[in-house]
Design an enzyme around this catalytic site. Sequence first.
Site, PDB file in Angstrom:
ATOM      1  N   SER A   1       0.821  -1.219   0.000  1.00 14.52           N
ATOM      2  CA  SER A   1       0.000   0.000   0.000  1.00 14.52           C
ATOM      3  C   SER A   1       0.849   1.261   0.000  1.00 14.52           C
ATOM      4  CB  SER A   1      -0.913   0.003   1.223  1.00 14.52           C
ATOM      5  OG  SER A   1      -0.111   0.014   2.393  1.00 14.52           O
ATOM      6  N   GLY A   2       2.079   1.180  -0.532  1.00 19.95           N
ATOM      7  CA  GLY A   2       2.882   2.394  -0.695  1.00 19.95           C
ATOM      8  C   GLY A   2       2.439   3.137  -1.945  1.00 19.95           C
TER       9      GLY A   2
ATOM     10  N   CYS B   1       7.604  10.546   2.708  1.00 24.28           N
ATOM     11  CA  CYS B   1       8.544  11.643   2.458  1.00 24.28           C
ATOM     12  C   CYS B   1       8.342  12.806   3.434  1.00 24.28           C
ATOM     13  CB  CYS B   1       8.384  12.163   1.024  1.00 24.28           C
ATOM     14  SG  CYS B   1       8.253  10.841  -0.196  1.00 24.28           S
TER      15      CYS B   1
ATOM     16  N   ALA C   1       3.954  -4.777  -5.207  1.00 27.05           N
ATOM     17  CA  ALA C   1       4.528  -3.451  -4.924  1.00 27.05           C
ATOM     18  C   ALA C   1       5.019  -3.453  -3.480  1.00 27.05           C
ATOM     19  CB  ALA C   1       3.464  -2.382  -5.153  1.00 27.05           C
TER      20      ALA C   1
ATOM     21  N   GLY D   1       7.911  -2.757  -2.158  1.00 27.29           N
ATOM     22  CA  GLY D   1       8.812  -1.712  -1.686  1.00 27.29           C
ATOM     23  C   GLY D   1      10.180  -2.176  -1.259  1.00 27.29           C
TER      24      GLY D   1
ATOM     25  N   GLU E   1      28.851   9.493   8.484  1.00 27.66           N
ATOM     26  CA  GLU E   1      28.783   9.111   7.070  1.00 27.66           C
ATOM     27  C   GLU E   1      30.096   8.433   6.680  1.00 27.66           C
ATOM     28  OE1 GLU E   1      26.625   9.133   4.293  1.00 27.66           O
ATOM     29  OE2 GLU E   1      28.419   8.164   3.472  1.00 27.66           O
TER      30      GLU E   1
ATOM     31  N   ASP F   1       9.868   0.640  -5.300  1.00 28.60           N
ATOM     32  CA  ASP F   1      11.240   0.476  -4.787  1.00 28.60           C
ATOM     33  C   ASP F   1      11.789  -0.937  -4.965  1.00 28.60           C
ATOM     34  OD1 ASP F   1      11.196   3.094  -4.004  1.00 28.60           O
ATOM     35  OD2 ASP F   1      11.500   2.704  -1.857  1.00 28.60           O
TER      36      ASP F   1
HETATM   37  C1  LIG Z   1      11.670   9.656   5.088  1.00 30.14           C
HETATM   38  C2  LIG Z   1      11.527   9.451   3.601  1.00 30.14           C
HETATM   39  C3  LIG Z   1      11.600  10.558   2.755  1.00 30.14           C
HETATM   40  C4  LIG Z   1      11.472  10.381   1.373  1.00 30.14           C
HETATM   41  N1  LIG Z   1      11.495  11.493   0.577  1.00 30.14           N
HETATM   42  C5  LIG Z   1      11.229  11.356  -0.738  1.00 30.14           C
HETATM   43  C6  LIG Z   1      11.067  12.519  -1.554  1.00 30.14           C
HETATM   44  O1  LIG Z   1      11.140  13.666  -1.077  1.00 30.14           O
HETATM   45  N2  LIG Z   1      10.825  12.325  -2.874  1.00 30.14           N
HETATM   46  C7  LIG Z   1      10.690  11.081  -3.430  1.00 30.14           C
HETATM   47  O2  LIG Z   1      10.420  10.973  -4.635  1.00 30.14           O
HETATM   48  N3  LIG Z   1      10.830   9.957  -2.668  1.00 30.14           N
HETATM   49  C8  LIG Z   1      11.098  10.062  -1.348  1.00 30.14           C
HETATM   50  N4  LIG Z   1      11.183   8.947  -0.552  1.00 30.14           N
HETATM   51  C9  LIG Z   1      11.126   7.626  -1.193  1.00 30.14           C
HETATM   52  C10 LIG Z   1       9.693   7.187  -1.423  1.00 30.14           C
HETATM   53  O3  LIG Z   1       8.946   7.375  -0.254  1.00 30.14           O
HETATM   54  C11 LIG Z   1       9.693   5.715  -1.856  1.00 30.14           C
HETATM   55  O4  LIG Z   1      10.413   5.618  -3.061  1.00 30.14           O
HETATM   56  C12 LIG Z   1       8.279   5.229  -2.074  1.00 30.14           C
HETATM   57  O5  LIG Z   1       7.508   5.383  -0.914  1.00 30.14           O
HETATM   58  C13 LIG Z   1       8.307   3.754  -2.492  1.00 30.14           C
HETATM   59  O6  LIG Z   1       6.998   3.304  -2.624  1.00 30.14           O
HETATM   60  P1  LIG Z   1       6.681   1.738  -2.784  1.00 30.14           P
HETATM   61  O7  LIG Z   1       5.204   1.662  -2.923  1.00 30.14           O
HETATM   62  O8  LIG Z   1       7.520   1.157  -3.845  1.00 30.14           O
HETATM   63  O9  LIG Z   1       7.180   1.072  -1.450  1.00 30.14           O
HETATM   64  P2  LIG Z   1       6.755   1.182   0.075  1.00 30.14           P
HETATM   65  O10 LIG Z   1       6.278   2.552   0.406  1.00 30.14           O
HETATM   66  O11 LIG Z   1       7.896   0.623   0.838  1.00 30.14           O
HETATM   67  O12 LIG Z   1       5.510   0.217   0.211  1.00 30.14           O
HETATM   68  C14 LIG Z   1       5.655  -1.160   0.253  1.00 30.14           C
HETATM   69  C15 LIG Z   1       4.367  -1.746   0.761  1.00 30.14           C
HETATM   70  O13 LIG Z   1       4.399  -3.159   0.640  1.00 30.14           O
HETATM   71  C16 LIG Z   1       3.886  -3.743   1.833  1.00 30.14           C
HETATM   72  N5  LIG Z   1       4.405  -5.106   1.910  1.00 30.14           N
HETATM   73  C17 LIG Z   1       5.683  -5.530   1.766  1.00 30.14           C
HETATM   74  N6  LIG Z   1       5.742  -6.877   1.826  1.00 30.14           N
HETATM   75  C18 LIG Z   1       4.484  -7.304   2.005  1.00 30.14           C
HETATM   76  C19 LIG Z   1       3.888  -8.606   2.152  1.00 30.14           C
HETATM   77  N7  LIG Z   1       4.630  -9.703   2.108  1.00 30.14           N
HETATM   78  N8  LIG Z   1       2.554  -8.683   2.343  1.00 30.14           N
HETATM   79  C20 LIG Z   1       1.786  -7.558   2.390  1.00 30.14           C
HETATM   80  N9  LIG Z   1       2.303  -6.302   2.250  1.00 30.14           N
HETATM   81  C21 LIG Z   1       3.619  -6.190   2.062  1.00 30.14           C
HETATM   82  C22 LIG Z   1       4.346  -2.802   2.918  1.00 30.14           C
HETATM   83  O14 LIG Z   1       3.613  -2.974   4.090  1.00 30.14           O
HETATM   84  C23 LIG Z   1       4.087  -1.457   2.222  1.00 30.14           C
HETATM   85  O15 LIG Z   1       2.730  -1.108   2.330  1.00 30.14           O
HETATM   86  C24 LIG Z   1      11.316   9.082   0.825  1.00 30.14           C
HETATM   87  C25 LIG Z   1      11.250   7.971   1.687  1.00 30.14           C
HETATM   88  C26 LIG Z   1      11.342   8.150   3.046  1.00 30.14           C
HETATM   89  C27 LIG Z   1      11.258   6.947   3.936  1.00 30.14           C
END
Ligand SMILES: Cc1cc2nc3c(=O)[nH]c(=O)nc-3n(C[C@H](O)[C@H](O)[C@H](O)COP(=O)(O)OP(=O)(O)OC[C@H]3O[C@@H](n4cnc5c(N)ncnc54)[C@H](O)[C@@H]3O)c2cc1C
Length: 447
Positions: free
Chosen positions: A10-11, A44, A106, A108, A173, A281
Amino acid sequence: MARTIVVIGSGAAGMTAASTARRTDPQARIALVTEDEHIAYSPCVIPWVLEGRTTWDDIVMHDPEYYRRERDIDVRTLTKVTSVDLDSGVLVAGEEKIGFDSLILATGGNVFIPPIPGKDLKGVHVVRTVNDGKAIEAGLQGVEDVAIIGAGVIGLEMALAMVELDKEVTVVEMMDQVVPRILDSDLASQLRTYLEQKGVRFIMGSPIKSVNGDTAVESVTVGDESFPCGMVIFSTGVRANLELPNQMGLEIGSLGGVRVSPSMQPYRRGRLVPNVYICGDVVQCESAVVAGPTMSQLGSSAVRQGRVAGMNAGGGSSTHEGVASPWVSVIGDLQVAGTGISSGLASYYGMDVVTGTGTGHTRARYYPGGSPMTVKVIAEKSSGRLLGAQMIAGEDVTGRINWLSAAIIEKVSVWDFISRYENAYCPPTSMVRDVAFSAMEDLASKI
Ligand SMILES: Cc1cc2nc3c(=O)[nH]c(=O)nc-3n(C[C@H](O)[C@H](O)[C@H](O)COP(=O)(O)OP(=O)(O)OC[C@H]3O[C@@H](n4cnc5c(N)ncnc54)[C@H](O)[C@@H]3O)c2cc1C
């Protein structure tokens, strides 16, 4: 018969994919399964919630009921998918088996924590979800010194948030500059100087050796130095979450993400997997700048990829082309942004590059309230093709970096940019000749 689409995660990628699938196929049965408690928020913004600029309630935009009511998507939170059988089209989510015609993965990434002593002590945190943010907020009570491990963009945003909360902050770092890999050292040193003026202490060029304490964090050791701290926050990069991809036998690429086709389909035993799409991701995608793959791992990339995955899963047709991965970060009064590749990455790819730097103002010099701006551009020496751009200023970097990103994706040369590209002008928003042109001319004069 209506098709059944199941989305895992749910990202940004999963939520976008589910909504796009719904728009593409109004008849489909769509379920979204996620381990997360909260959905429809951007991680973010976590540093600014901690700073007190907004609230946890405000950043969570919708709940599962909204998706059920408005988009006919059945969202199941706090439910882990433990296995997917691609041959039978059935997955196990919690105690339940769910059949699917199309699957969108998705899942992540996870914050990488180096395997050092003390990494599991109370007071050690990562920043990835609302609950991570809430745990940091609760853990800060009574803590005076915070160590941030990793001087990437997230680490620096967190460092400044901690300064705003009157904490003593040390950033550790292992490389010798902040924002390594994606920012050139000259702009990085401007950023570091700014943070030092704000009170952040840096320990550079040394990896963390251990976190120390009996049950909770008391200090951190870096090289030969140990210093006291009550909280450690790891911002040490994100690794693709490969638990399900590995279980499904999907091919993993050389950079550690799942290999995908432009339709966002994964491969298994060298063949595209039908009716399975993967985004965010967890994947490695193609670069728009250099031949080969890249890990974009940005929220903006996750949304773009989620749209392609959702459209294809819903029976439409869409492709995801290479990424320049533009990024922007706000660190106190500074905005820093980049796109394409840095000089450091260019040398990693064995490319011979030339750089140009321009300095000026974000508004007409005589107009009050503007700020100094530095723009740096990077081009291939042999062809003059633009490969990257970076900038630092007090305001208005996002529009400019998007503009330069478009030029990089179109494979424009520095001479083309100077002769064909225009900038909009008004004294309160820009100089009549944008600083980007000074950087381009500096670069052109060196080729
Ligand atoms: C503090 C912070 C600041 C950021 N700032 C920026 C920014 O300014 N600009 C930008 O572009 N990006 C930024 N990012 C990066 C961006 O947030 C990520 O690239 C993006 O959220 C990735 O989305 P996603 O859906 O791929 O993954 P995620 O958000 O990691 O979502 C993955 C999902 O999968 C679920 N999941 C995983 N495995 C399972 C399973 N086996 N069963 C059920 N559910 C599962 C998790 O619970 C989650 O809901 C930032 C990230 C962080 C943490």
